[in-house]
Design a protein around this motif. Structure first.
Motif, PDB file in Angstrom:
ATOM      1  N   ARG A 128       0.820  -1.201   0.000  1.00  0.00           N
ATOM      2  CA  ARG A 128       0.000   0.000   0.000  1.00  0.00           C
ATOM      3  C   ARG A 128       0.861   1.260   0.000  1.00  0.00           C
ATOM      4  O   ARG A 128       0.466   2.298  -0.561  1.00  0.00           O
ATOM      5  N   ALA A 129       2.032   1.179   0.606  1.00  0.00           N
ATOM      6  CA  ALA A 129       2.908   2.344   0.710  1.00  0.00           C
ATOM      7  C   ALA A 129       3.429   2.799  -0.647  1.00  0.00           C
ATOM      8  O   ALA A 129       3.942   3.926  -0.775  1.00  0.00           O
ATOM      9  N   LEU A 130       3.317   1.955  -1.669  1.00  0.00           N
ATOM     10  CA  LEU A 130       3.749   2.350  -3.012  1.00  0.00           C
ATOM     11  C   LEU A 130       2.793   3.369  -3.640  1.00  0.00           C
ATOM     12  O   LEU A 130       3.147   4.052  -4.604  1.00  0.00           O
ATOM     13  N   PHE A 131       1.573   3.471  -3.110  1.00  0.00           N
ATOM     14  CA  PHE A 131       0.529   4.292  -3.703  1.00  0.00           C
ATOM     15  C   PHE A 131       0.347   5.593  -2.925  1.00  0.00           C
ATOM     16  O   PHE A 131       0.549   5.639  -1.705  1.00  0.00           O
ATOM     17  N   GLU A 132      -0.068   6.622  -3.628  1.00  0.00           N
ATOM     18  CA  GLU A 132      -0.401   7.899  -3.012  1.00  0.00           C
ATOM     19  C   GLU A 132      -1.772   7.769  -2.347  1.00  0.00           C
ATOM     20  O   GLU A 132      -2.798   7.632  -3.039  1.00  0.00           O
ATOM     21  N   PRO A 133      -1.848   7.788  -1.020  1.00  0.00           N
ATOM     22  CA  PRO A 133      -3.124   7.520  -0.324  1.00  0.00           C
ATOM     23  C   PRO A 133      -4.198   8.560  -0.591  1.00  0.00           C
ATOM     24  O   PRO A 133      -5.389   8.257  -0.479  1.00  0.00           O
ATOM     25  N   ARG A 134      -3.824   9.775  -0.959  1.00  0.00           N
ATOM     26  CA  ARG A 134      -4.836  10.787  -1.237  1.00  0.00           C
ATOM     27  C   ARG A 134      -5.595  10.491  -2.530  1.00  0.00           C
ATOM     28  O   ARG A 134      -6.705  10.992  -2.739  1.00  0.00           O
ATOM     29  N   LEU A 135      -4.998   9.657  -3.394  1.00  0.00           N
ATOM     30  CA  LEU A 135      -5.623   9.353  -4.683  1.00  0.00           C
ATOM     31  C   LEU A 135      -6.161   7.929  -4.770  1.00  0.00           C
ATOM     32  O   LEU A 135      -6.973   7.631  -5.651  1.00  0.00           O
ATOM     33  N   ILE A 136      -5.706   7.050  -3.890  1.00  0.00           N
ATOM     34  CA  ILE A 136      -6.101   5.644  -3.933  1.00  0.00           C
ATOM     35  C   ILE A 136      -6.907   5.291  -2.691  1.00  0.00           C
ATOM     36  O   ILE A 136      -6.450   5.486  -1.560  1.00  0.00           O
ATOM     37  N   GLU A 137      -8.114   4.761  -2.917  1.00  0.00           N
ATOM     38  CA  GLU A 137      -8.985   4.395  -1.800  1.00  0.00           C
ATOM     39  C   GLU A 137      -8.560   3.086  -1.151  1.00  0.00           C
ATOM     40  O   GLU A 137      -8.512   2.977   0.083  1.00  0.00           O
ATOM     41  N   GLU A 138      -8.274   2.063  -1.982  1.00  0.00           N
ATOM     42  CA  GLU A 138      -7.949   0.745  -1.445  1.00  0.00           C
ATOM     43  C   GLU A 138      -7.084  -0.004  -2.441  1.00  0.00           C
ATOM     44  O   GLU A 138      -7.145   0.246  -3.656  1.00  0.00           O
ATOM     45  N   VAL A 139      -6.252  -0.908  -1.932  1.00  0.00           N
ATOM     46  CA  VAL A 139      -5.384  -1.743  -2.764  1.00  0.00           C
ATOM     47  C   VAL A 139      -5.642  -3.198  -2.408  1.00  0.00           C
ATOM     48  O   VAL A 139      -5.619  -3.572  -1.228  1.00  0.00           O
ATOM     49  N   PHE A 140      -5.869  -4.028  -3.432  1.00  0.00           N
ATOM     50  CA  PHE A 140      -6.182  -5.440  -3.222  1.00  0.00           C
ATOM     51  C   PHE A 140      -5.130  -6.341  -3.863  1.00  0.00           C
ATOM     52  O   PHE A 140      -4.653  -6.073  -4.974  1.00  0.00           O
ATOM     53  N   LEU A 141      -4.818  -7.415  -3.177  1.00  0.00           N
ATOM     54  CA  LEU A 141      -3.965  -8.466  -3.729  1.00  0.00           C
ATOM     55  C   LEU A 141      -4.869  -9.472  -4.431  1.00  0.00           C
ATOM     56  O   LEU A 141      -5.842  -9.965  -3.837  1.00  0.00           O
ATOM     57  N   VAL A 142      -4.563  -9.788  -5.693  1.00  0.00           N
ATOM     58  CA  VAL A 142      -5.427 -10.663  -6.485  1.00  0.00           C
ATOM     59  C   VAL A 142      -4.595 -11.755  -7.157  1.00  0.00           C
ATOM     60  O   VAL A 142      -3.369 -11.775  -7.062  1.00  0.00           O
ATOM     61  N   GLN A 143      -5.279 -12.640  -7.861  1.00  0.00           N
ATOM     62  CA  GLN A 143      -4.631 -13.700  -8.626  1.00  0.00           C
ATOM     63  C   GLN A 143      -4.853 -13.446 -10.112  1.00  0.00           C
ATOM     64  O   GLN A 143      -5.967 -13.613 -10.617  1.00  0.00           O
ATOM     65  N   GLU A 144      -3.803 -13.036 -10.785  1.00  0.00           N
ATOM     66  CA  GLU A 144      -3.870 -12.787 -12.230  1.00  0.00           C
ATOM     67  C   GLU A 144      -2.480 -13.021 -12.800  1.00  0.00           C
ATOM     68  O   GLU A 144      -1.479 -12.755 -12.124  1.00  0.00           O
ATOM     69  N   TYR A 145      -2.418 -13.496 -14.041  1.00  0.00           N
ATOM     70  CA  TYR A 145      -1.148 -13.971 -14.578  1.00  0.00           C
ATOM     71  C   TYR A 145      -0.802 -13.283 -15.900  1.00  0.00           C
ATOM     72  O   TYR A 145      -1.589 -12.528 -16.469  1.00  0.00           O
ATOM     73  N   ALA A 146       0.398 -13.578 -16.387  1.00  0.00           N
ATOM     74  CA  ALA A 146       0.857 -13.072 -17.681  1.00  0.00           C
ATOM     75  C   ALA A 146       1.265 -14.261 -18.550  1.00  0.00           C
ATOM     76  O   ALA A 146       1.506 -15.362 -18.042  1.00  0.00           O
ATOM     77  N   PHE A 147       1.339 -14.036 -19.860  1.00  0.00           N
ATOM     78  CA  PHE A 147       1.764 -15.121 -20.748  1.00  0.00           C
ATOM     79  C   PHE A 147       2.907 -14.662 -21.640  1.00  0.00           C
ATOM     80  O   PHE A 147       3.052 -13.472 -21.931  1.00  0.00           O
ATOM     81  N   ASP A 148       3.705 -15.617 -22.060  1.00  0.00           N
ATOM     82  CA  ASP A 148       4.856 -15.366 -22.925  1.00  0.00           C
ATOM     83  C   ASP A 148       4.468 -15.740 -24.350  1.00  0.00           C
ATOM     84  O   ASP A 148       4.332 -16.927 -24.682  1.00  0.00           O
ATOM     85  N   THR A 149       4.289 -14.746 -25.201  1.00  0.00           N
ATOM     86  CA  THR A 149       3.815 -15.006 -26.563  1.00  0.00           C
ATOM     87  C   THR A 149       4.821 -15.804 -27.375  1.00  0.00           C
ATOM     88  O   THR A 149       4.439 -16.601 -28.235  1.00  0.00           O
ATOM     89  N   THR A 150       6.105 -15.608 -27.124  1.00  0.00           N
ATOM     90  CA  THR A 150       7.103 -16.365 -27.896  1.00  0.00           C
ATOM     91  C   THR A 150       6.983 -17.859 -27.595  1.00  0.00           C
ATOM     92  O   THR A 150       7.120 -18.699 -28.498  1.00  0.00           O
ATOM     93  N   LYS A 151       6.738 -18.208 -26.340  1.00  0.00           N
ATOM     94  CA  LYS A 151       6.545 -19.615 -25.999  1.00  0.00           C
ATOM     95  C   LYS A 151       5.234 -20.141 -26.576  1.00  0.00           C
ATOM     96  O   LYS A 151       5.151 -21.301 -27.001  1.00  0.00           O
ATOM     97  N   LEU A 152       4.207 -19.295 -26.593  1.00  0.00           N
ATOM     98  CA  LEU A 152       2.932 -19.700 -27.165  1.00  0.00           C
ATOM     99  C   LEU A 152       3.068 -19.940 -28.669  1.00  0.00           C
ATOM    100  O   LEU A 152       2.504 -20.899 -29.213  1.00  0.00           O
ATOM    101  N   ALA A 153       3.838 -19.103 -29.337  1.00  0.00           N
ATOM    102  CA  ALA A 153       4.080 -19.296 -30.770  1.00  0.00           C
ATOM    103  C   ALA A 153       4.856 -20.582 -31.015  1.00  0.00           C
ATOM    104  O   ALA A 153       4.604 -21.304 -31.991  1.00  0.00           O
ATOM    105  N   GLY A 154       5.798 -20.895 -30.119  1.00  0.00           N
ATOM    106  CA  GLY A 154       6.537 -22.154 -30.241  1.00  0.00           C
ATOM    107  C   GLY A 154       5.621 -23.358 -30.112  1.00  0.00           C
ATOM    108  O   GLY A 154       5.757 -24.347 -30.853  1.00  0.00           O
ATOM    109  N   TRP A 155       4.672 -23.281 -29.163  1.00  0.00           N
ATOM    110  CA  TRP A 155       3.677 -24.353 -29.040  1.00  0.00           C
ATOM    111  C   TRP A 155       2.892 -24.499 -30.329  1.00  0.00           C
ATOM    112  O   TRP A 155       2.690 -25.624 -30.825  1.00  0.00           O
TER     113      TRP A 155
END
Length: 385
Positions: A128-155
């Motif tokens: 939370r300390a990374l965010f400016e509290p005057r502009l951010i109401e709340e910060v949530f930890l979630v589960q979301e991922y990224a993908f590597d397109t080069t590996k996907l193209a190899g598949w």
């Protein structure tokens, strides 16, 4: 032009993720023996499949479109299971709610996540300390991922090879028409100018931004499409942000996501990522417009605004920018939904146009194809009908 091809079960137009996945599906699940994939670039997944946030959605991004959010929740576990080597999970993903100009409050966002079954919890004080509290109401930890397109193209390359799918690289489809010796005929043109006439039973138009750019008997898709030239900035993040992905919801805000294919982060901004937009129509080639665009970066404006919310981003270094054409359904501009477009062309039986705005939407497409009556083999019976 070469002689008429002896006949294909299907021609797939577009070698992005959707085109490749559909070609593999037809060969492995539906028993098609003769499939040709036509790709205008020199390799697979060089355009929209690569030039994006590389985000595997889990629903959080769509609080104003329950259907899109819920489908992402259903599809993400399947995608992670089917492409484990492609998915990157080793980073911390945060969603933050702005105090002003957000279309959702923190309480509304929590309730929405409960409704779709998406896990979240309040972020710890260090994050939370990374965010400016005057502009951010709340910060949530979630589960979301990224993908590597080069590996996907190899598949995709490996799967297409094993499935016996022929690939025509550096080749465009220029016409789709009713056939004289087959249900459909497709005219292709290679970069060297050589044309070929392919006869086929089915055509799957998976060209994303190029959906309407064919001559012959092809009259275009019925749904209205909007085209945008977009800039995705590639950033080298400071240590404090290196292992993070951040999205500030929901309005004129921004996202930063790991981009595994380059070992960098993408930075995108609702206000500054779109550079130019127009309503799609035949005769206006989106890729020609992109090629003629000057590509003046707006990354400085992105960073200035993002830095108000996350000051550490001022320490980031701009490495490159990915410019691409983004295509969305006009009907979903208001709710930010990203349903698939799956359209049968009634005037061209056997011709389908398919558009997906998210990589995990592939399951929605395959479920549609599962209930389609598709038959492979000689054309004789069809010609006699």
């Amino acid at each position: 032009m070469s002689d008429l091809d002896c006949g294909q079960d299907a021609v797939i137009i577009g070698g992005g993720f959707y085109g490749a996945a559909i070609a593999v599906y037809l060969a492995k699940q539906r028993g098609f023996k003769r499939v040709v994939l036509v790709e205008r670039e020199g390799a697979l997944m060089q355009r929209a499949s690569y030039n994006n946030q590389a985000r595997v959605h889990n629903g959080y991004h769509y609080p104003r479109s329950f259907t899109t959010a819920f489908r992402s929740r259903i599809n993400l576990p399947r995608f992670v299971q089917d492409w484990p080597d492609v998915v990157r999970q080793d980073f911390t993903k945060l969603y933050a709610i702005a105090r002003r100009n957000s279309k959702v409050t923190a309480k509304q966002f929590q309730r929405f996540c409960q409704e779709i079954g998406a896990e979240l919890q309040p972020a710890d004080p260090a994050l939370r300390a990374l965010f400016e509290p005057r502009l951010i109401e709340e910060v949530f930890l979630v589960q979301e991922y990224a993908f590597d397109t080069t590996k996907l193209a190899g598949w995709a390359e490996q799967e297409l090879k094993e499935s016996g799918v022929q690939i025509r690289y550096n080749t465009r489809v220029t016409e789709i028409s009713k056939g004289t010796q087959a249900p459909l005929e497709v005219v292709t043109q290679a970069q060297n100018g050589v044309k070929e006439l392919l006869s086929c039973r089915y055509v799957f138009n998976c060209t994303y931004s190029g959906l309407n750019q064919f001559k012959g008997d092809f009259s275009g898709v019925r749904s209205g499409l909007k085209q945008e030239i977009t800039e995705m900035a590639l950033m080298q993040m400071p240590d404090s942000l290196h292992g993070l992905g951040v999205t500030v919801m929901d309005g004129p805000f921004f996202s930063m996501m790991p981009f595994p294919a380059r070992g960098l982060h993408t930075l995108s901004h609702v206000r500054y990522t779109p550079h130019l937009n127009w309503n799609d129509e035949q005769g206006i080639d989106p890729y020609e417009k992109l090629g003629q665009y000057e590509r003046d970066s707006r990354v400085d404006r992105m960073v200035r605004d993002v830095g108000r919310y996350i000051p550490a981003v001022f320490e980031a270094k701009h490495i490159d920018s990915l410019f691409e054409v983004k295509t969305v359904l006009v009907k979903n501009e208001g709710d930010d939904g990203r349903p698939i477009l799956f359209e049968r062309h009634q005037d061209l039986p056997g011709c389908y146009s398919i558009l997906g705005g998210k990589i995990d939407n592939i399951y929605d497409v395959l479920e549609k194809l599962d209930v389609e009556i598709l038959s492979a083999g000689p054309f004789t019976n069809m010609q006699e009908k």
